[in-house]
Motif scaffolding. Structure first.
Motif, mmCIF file in Angstrom:
data_model
loop_
_atom_site.group_PDB
_atom_site.id
_atom_site.type_symbol
_atom_site.label_atom_id
_atom_site.label_comp_id
_atom_site.label_asym_id
_atom_site.label_seq_id
_atom_site.Cartn_x
_atom_site.Cartn_y
_atom_site.Cartn_z
ATOM 1 N N THR A 44 -11.662 68.537 -52.620
ATOM 2 C CA THR A 44 -11.420 68.696 -53.831
ATOM 3 C C THR A 44 -11.332 70.322 -54.155
ATOM 4 O O THR A 44 -10.253 70.849 -54.740
ATOM 5 C CB THR A 44 -12.245 68.224 -54.898
ATOM 6 O OG1 THR A 44 -12.262 66.605 -54.431
ATOM 7 C CG2 THR A 44 -11.571 68.207 -56.098
ATOM 8 N N VAL A 45 -12.411 71.000 -53.836
ATOM 9 C CA VAL A 45 -12.458 72.450 -54.187
ATOM 10 C C VAL A 45 -11.264 73.060 -53.170
ATOM 11 O O VAL A 45 -10.635 74.146 -53.857
ATOM 12 C CB VAL A 45 -13.946 73.019 -53.722
ATOM 13 C CG1 VAL A 45 -13.862 74.704 -54.142
ATOM 14 C CG2 VAL A 45 -14.876 72.258 -54.924
ATOM 15 N N HIS A 46 -11.288 72.557 -51.833
ATOM 16 C CA HIS A 46 -9.987 73.405 -51.218
ATOM 17 C C HIS A 46 -8.755 73.285 -51.789
ATOM 18 O O HIS A 46 -8.087 74.047 -51.710
ATOM 19 C CB HIS A 46 -10.188 72.802 -49.798
ATOM 20 C CG HIS A 46 -9.532 73.480 -48.765
ATOM 21 N ND1 HIS A 46 -9.202 72.910 -47.370
ATOM 22 C CD2 HIS A 46 -8.839 74.685 -48.942
ATOM 23 C CE1 HIS A 46 -8.497 73.683 -46.887
ATOM 24 N NE2 HIS A 46 -8.101 74.880 -47.819
ATOM 25 N N LEU A 47 -8.439 71.951 -52.266
ATOM 26 C CA LEU A 47 -7.178 71.636 -52.903
ATOM 27 C C LEU A 47 -6.677 72.614 -54.089
ATOM 28 O O LEU A 47 -5.990 73.297 -54.318
ATOM 29 C CB LEU A 47 -7.068 70.257 -53.312
ATOM 30 C CG LEU A 47 -6.705 69.250 -52.297
ATOM 31 C CD1 LEU A 47 -7.087 67.835 -52.956
ATOM 32 C CD2 LEU A 47 -5.345 69.561 -51.819
ATOM 33 N N ILE A 48 -7.887 72.857 -54.933
ATOM 34 C CA ILE A 48 -7.787 73.560 -56.173
ATOM 35 C C ILE A 48 -7.661 75.068 -55.630
ATOM 36 O O ILE A 48 -6.661 75.763 -56.240
ATOM 37 C CB ILE A 48 -9.055 73.288 -57.049
ATOM 38 C CG1 ILE A 48 -9.075 71.907 -57.588
ATOM 39 C CG2 ILE A 48 -8.838 74.335 -58.427
ATOM 40 C CD1 ILE A 48 -10.214 71.660 -58.483
#
Length: 275
Positions: A44-48
């Motif tokens: 999730t953090v990587h996507l953001i």
């Protein structure tokens, strides 16, 4: 504001990640699947980060951020597979438990097959090509390691999912267990990733561009393949949301419920079978 296909897929995948995290927390799955939950948070953090930092960093900084995250996700992905395998093959309530020799043997087999496949997959850059620009050598090594680690994880995920599916029931893990459903999702996406990777490698190997139109056609083709892989990941996330929201058929609470013992109306002979 007009959104293109990539932006719509990104928004849907991010929303699915957030819903999956809510399910993991709300249904108390984090304690049972800590590494799977950690990978979900990191993804999730990587996507953001990729969305917010794209175009705002230099190319070198963006590559460092992206491929470092890919490498970390690949390492944690191995831990997720170990987590699932431990749940299935070391279940104290199962009729069988995999001993240390079995763990070592299957680890060597699956790891060896995956390493061999990675070694044979596609050309490896020469050291001369890597060290042509010494200042960029650390970044090139990280990119190469991340890409090969991602390929290794995909292959070993398919192997592990097959083992869990074939032997899981014997070790007390049925088809509808959460471990099996997580493994199914991981292996489905891994197969999709391998299919896209193989297709792009074949196209690049046989590519002979002669015009600008051909170049733009290949770029659109690669973009569509990547969008297809992203759409498959969205379906996998939805699959996990549905199954992790549901309780397993053999819920531990049900297994530990007290069982009433029928009263004996009369003494039984010693050779009578007691149910």
């Amino acid at each position: 504001m007009h959104w293109n296909t990539e932006q719509i897929l990104w928004a849907l995948v991010l929303a699915a990640h957030l819903v999956l995290l809510i399910v993991l927390l709300g249904r108390d799955r984090v304690a049972r699947f800590p590494w799977f939950s950690t990978v979900t948070v990191l993804s999730t953090v990587h996507l953001i980060a990729d969305h917010l930092l794209h175009g705002k960093l230099t190319s070198l900084a963006f590559y460092w951020q992206t491929y470092t995250a890919v490498l970390l996700e690949s390492i944690l992905g191995i831990l997720v597979l170990i987590e699932l395998a431990r749940h299935v093959f070391s279940n104290c309530k199962a009729p069988f438990v995999l001993n240390s020799k079995g763990w070592l043997g299957w680890t060597l087999v699956t790891g060896g097959v995956a390493l061999g496949a990675v070694w044979l997959w596609g050309p490896w850059p020469t050291w001369k090509a890597l060290s042509a620009e010494p200042k960029q050598l650390p970044l090139l090594l990280v990119v190469l390691t991340a890409m090969k680690a991602q390929l290794f994880l995909s292959i070993v995920t398919v192997e592990a999912a097959l083992l869990l599916r074939i032997f899981g029931k014997r070790f007390g893990s049925g088809w509808k267990s959460h471990d099996q459903q997580i493994a199914l999702g991981l292996s489905t996406y891994a197969l999709g990733f391998l299919a896209v990777q193989a297709t792009t490698d074949i196209i690049k190997h046989n590519l002979h561009l002669t015009s600008r139109e051909q170049y733009e056609h290949i770029v659109r083709l690669f973009t569509n393949l990547d969008n297809g892989r992203f759409a498959l990941w969205l379906l996998v996330l939805i699959w996990w949301i549905v199954w992790l929201w549901r309780n397993e058929s053999g819920d531990p609470a049900a297994l530990t419920a007290p069982v009433e013992t029928p009263a004996l109306d009369a003494p039984r002979s010693l050779d009578t079978e007691i149910p």
